[in-house]
Design a protein around this motif. Structure first.
Motif, PDB file in Angstrom:
ATOM      1  N   UNK A 118       0.830  -1.205   0.000  1.00  0.00           N
ATOM      2  CA  UNK A 118       0.000   0.000   0.000  1.00  0.00           C
ATOM      3  C   UNK A 118       0.864   1.255   0.000  1.00  0.00           C
ATOM      4  N   UNK A 119       1.856   1.289   0.881  1.00  0.00           N
ATOM      5  CA  UNK A 119       2.730   2.455   0.961  1.00  0.00           C
ATOM      6  C   UNK A 119       3.492   2.659  -0.339  1.00  0.00           C
ATOM      7  N   UNK A 120       3.921   1.566  -0.961  1.00  0.00           N
ATOM      8  CA  UNK A 120       4.646   1.662  -2.230  1.00  0.00           C
ATOM      9  C   UNK A 120       3.750   2.255  -3.314  1.00  0.00           C
ATOM     10  N   UNK A 121       2.506   1.792  -3.394  1.00  0.00           N
ATOM     11  CA  UNK A 121       1.590   2.303  -4.421  1.00  0.00           C
ATOM     12  C   UNK A 121       1.334   3.795  -4.235  1.00  0.00           C
ATOM     13  N   UNK A 122       1.143   4.209  -2.991  1.00  0.00           N
ATOM     14  CA  UNK A 122       0.898   5.629  -2.728  1.00  0.00           C
ATOM     15  C   UNK A 122       2.121   6.448  -3.114  1.00  0.00           C
ATOM     16  N   UNK A 123       3.309   5.987  -2.737  1.00  0.00           N
ATOM     17  CA  UNK A 123       4.517   6.727  -3.077  1.00  0.00           C
ATOM     18  C   UNK A 123       4.717   6.822  -4.583  1.00  0.00           C
ATOM     19  N   UNK A 124       4.618   5.689  -5.282  1.00  0.00           N
ATOM     20  CA  UNK A 124       4.873   5.681  -6.728  1.00  0.00           C
ATOM     21  C   UNK A 124       3.894   6.607  -7.450  1.00  0.00           C
ATOM     22  N   UNK A 125       2.616   6.512  -7.112  1.00  0.00           N
ATOM     23  CA  UNK A 125       1.617   7.342  -7.790  1.00  0.00           C
ATOM     24  C   UNK A 125       1.745   8.813  -7.396  1.00  0.00           C
ATOM     25  N   UNK A 126       2.018   9.083  -6.124  1.00  0.00           N
ATOM     26  CA  UNK A 126       2.204  10.475  -5.695  1.00  0.00           C
ATOM     27  C   UNK A 126       3.467  11.061  -6.328  1.00  0.00           C
ATOM     28  N   UNK A 127       4.530  10.253  -6.402  1.00  0.00           N
ATOM     29  CA  UNK A 127       5.758  10.702  -7.051  1.00  0.00           C
ATOM     30  C   UNK A 127       5.527  11.028  -8.517  1.00  0.00           C
ATOM     31  N   UNK A 128       4.749  10.194  -9.197  1.00  0.00           N
ATOM     32  CA  UNK A 128       4.429  10.452 -10.599  1.00  0.00           C
ATOM     33  C   UNK A 128       3.626  11.745 -10.747  1.00  0.00           C
ATOM     34  N   UNK A 129       2.666  11.967  -9.834  1.00  0.00           N
ATOM     35  CA  UNK A 129       1.878  13.208  -9.869  1.00  0.00           C
ATOM     36  C   UNK A 129       2.777  14.433  -9.716  1.00  0.00           C
ATOM     37  N   UNK A 130       3.723  14.348  -8.793  1.00  0.00           N
ATOM     38  CA  UNK A 130       4.654  15.457  -8.573  1.00  0.00           C
ATOM     39  C   UNK A 130       5.481  15.727  -9.828  1.00  0.00           C
ATOM     40  N   UNK A 131       5.982  14.658 -10.440  1.00  0.00           N
ATOM     41  CA  UNK A 131       6.805  14.807 -11.649  1.00  0.00           C
ATOM     42  C   UNK A 131       5.967  15.362 -12.794  1.00  0.00           C
ATOM     43  N   UNK A 132       4.732  14.878 -12.937  1.00  0.00           N
ATOM     44  CA  UNK A 132       3.852  15.419 -13.973  1.00  0.00           C
ATOM     45  C   UNK A 132       3.598  16.904 -13.744  1.00  0.00           C
ATOM     46  N   UNK A 133       3.437  17.274 -12.478  1.00  0.00           N
ATOM     47  CA  UNK A 133       3.167  18.678 -12.168  1.00  0.00           C
ATOM     48  C   UNK A 133       4.330  19.589 -12.496  1.00  0.00           C
ATOM     49  N   UNK A 158      -2.041  14.408 -16.989  1.00  0.00           N
ATOM     50  CA  UNK A 158      -1.822  13.000 -16.658  1.00  0.00           C
ATOM     51  C   UNK A 158      -2.050  12.685 -15.182  1.00  0.00           C
ATOM     52  N   UNK A 159      -2.354  13.668 -14.378  1.00  0.00           N
ATOM     53  CA  UNK A 159      -2.395  13.484 -12.923  1.00  0.00           C
ATOM     54  C   UNK A 159      -3.621  12.697 -12.449  1.00  0.00           C
ATOM     55  N   UNK A 160      -4.712  12.722 -13.216  1.00  0.00           N
ATOM     56  CA  UNK A 160      -5.981  12.157 -12.760  1.00  0.00           C
ATOM     57  C   UNK A 160      -5.901  10.737 -12.238  1.00  0.00           C
ATOM     58  N   UNK A 161      -5.444   9.805 -13.068  1.00  0.00           N
ATOM     59  CA  UNK A 161      -5.412   8.397 -12.666  1.00  0.00           C
ATOM     60  C   UNK A 161      -4.507   8.137 -11.455  1.00  0.00           C
ATOM     61  N   UNK A 162      -3.239   8.571 -11.477  1.00  0.00           N
ATOM     62  CA  UNK A 162      -2.399   8.269 -10.300  1.00  0.00           C
ATOM     63  C   UNK A 162      -2.882   8.935  -9.024  1.00  0.00           C
ATOM     64  N   UNK A 163      -3.499  10.117  -9.134  1.00  0.00           N
ATOM     65  CA  UNK A 163      -3.996  10.785  -7.932  1.00  0.00           C
ATOM     66  C   UNK A 163      -5.177  10.015  -7.343  1.00  0.00           C
ATOM     67  N   UNK A 164      -6.073   9.540  -8.194  1.00  0.00           N
ATOM     68  CA  UNK A 164      -7.189   8.727  -7.719  1.00  0.00           C
ATOM     69  C   UNK A 164      -6.689   7.429  -7.095  1.00  0.00           C
TER      70      UNK A 164
END
Length: 335
Positions: free
Chosen positions: A160-175, A182-188
């Motif tokens: 769970x922690x890994x999924x949150x980190x990977x998706x949050x990290x991707x959101x940050x990089x997209x931002x 591209x933020x919609x899916x990983x943020x959800x």
């Protein structure tokens, strides 16, 4: 609108996980510790269904407000439903490994078709389009990420922690790179997993189960492929963010293959499992992985996003100390 969708997903995921825990207790869907377990207390399983349901409910909502394309929505809905049904059935009984693997390839193929296959890769020698061979490589990659996520879901809170980190990290990089579309899916996905993690954080009150872990692996793998079509460097960034799971699972599998073990049999010889026994704590290992992710992998993933030609070099740099950790904790060795 995205904020309201995420709030709804978080609350629904939390509430549904609680209901699934009651269901698991009523139906005796309990993970009873054995010699291959990393836990010592009988614990309900199957809570990852809340992640599946809330994410898939959010997909058409994202598409309806223009935060997701129709093709990507079809990709995630079709592949996600298939792989979660396989996992749910396996949680409730047993499906032969060959049939599970066949289903995994079908689900991965569906996602790959609707996402457009593998985007040209960024390398020091320019963009390289692998064509049909790239599609085959991407198919194997998706199935591997699906299964490695299942392998790495063995101690409280880690997957769970890994999924949150990977998706949050991707959101940050997209931002920071200006690709906010591209933020919609990983943020959800972050919020869906966060609602479940409240119940799964050490000491876990419920486990994710195959339905949740396989779903997470497939969707995260597919999100990386989708991002690469907007910027080829994003594939390297996602792979770097996933480094802990990729290195531990791959190192362990190769070690066991070379030794002639039956790799489809359950075991507890991953580096994170040796580490949890060494420190006698799931929480210590899970939080240690979070620190590695935030302090080491995230900066390199962000650097790779701004330097696509050197993404492979960033990947090698990120993975090198992780390989040393896998060696240090004897990943793949017999107990």
């Amino acid at each position: 609108m995205i904020i309201w969708i995420c709030v709804a997903v978080l609350l629904l995921s939390f509430a549904m996980t609680g209901l699934l825990r009651r269901y698991a207790l009523a139906r005796s869907l309990i993970d009873v510790p054995n010699e291959r377990s990393s836990h010592s207390i009988p614990t309900p399983r199957g809570g990852g269904v809340s992640i599946v349901v809330t994410f898939l409910l959010a997909v058409p909502a994202l598409a309806s407000v223009g935060l997701a394309s129709e093709s990507s929505a079809i990709a995630y809905l079709g592949a996600g439903v298939l792989v979660s049904i396989l996992g749910f059935a396996d949680d409730h009984g047993h499906i032969a490994a060959r049939w599970r693997l066949l289903g995994h390839f079908v689900a991965a193929g569906w996602a790959l078709f609707w996402l457009g296959g593998l985007a040209p890769l960024a390398t020091p020698w320019g963009q390289i389009d692998l064509g049909w061979s790239g599609a085959g490589l991407a198919l194997v990659y998706l199935v591997w990420v699906l299964n490695l996520y299942n392998f790495m879901d063995g101690i409280d809170g880690l997957a769970s922690a890994e999924a949150i980190f990977v998706c949050a990290g991707a959101c940050l990089i997209y931002g920071v790179t200006g690709h906010t579309e591209l933020i919609g899916y990983p943020l959800v996905m972050c919020t869906a997993v966060a609602g479940f993690l409240i119940w799964n954080f050490p000491p876990a009150k419920i486990f994710m189960g195959d339905a949740g872990s396989g779903f997470l692996g497939l969707i995260i793998g597919a999100l990386a492929l989708q991002g690469a079509w907007s910027n080829s460097a994003f594939l390297w960034s996602w792979l770097i963010l996933l480094g802990v799971f990729v290195v531990d699972a791959t190192w362990t599998l190769l070690h066991r293959l070379l030794r002639g073990d039956k790799v489809y049999q359950a075991h507890r010889s991953h580096a994170y499992q040796f580490a949890s026994r060494h420190y006698v704590s799931h929480r210590t290992v899970t939080m240690g992985v979070v620190v590695i992710n935030v302090c080491w992998l995230l900066p390199i993933a962000a650097w790779a996003a701004f330097n696509p030609a050197y993404g492979i070099a960033g990947l090698a740099l990120a993975y090198a100390p992780l390989c040393l950790l896998a060696y240090r904790f004897k990943a793949g060795s017999r107990e």
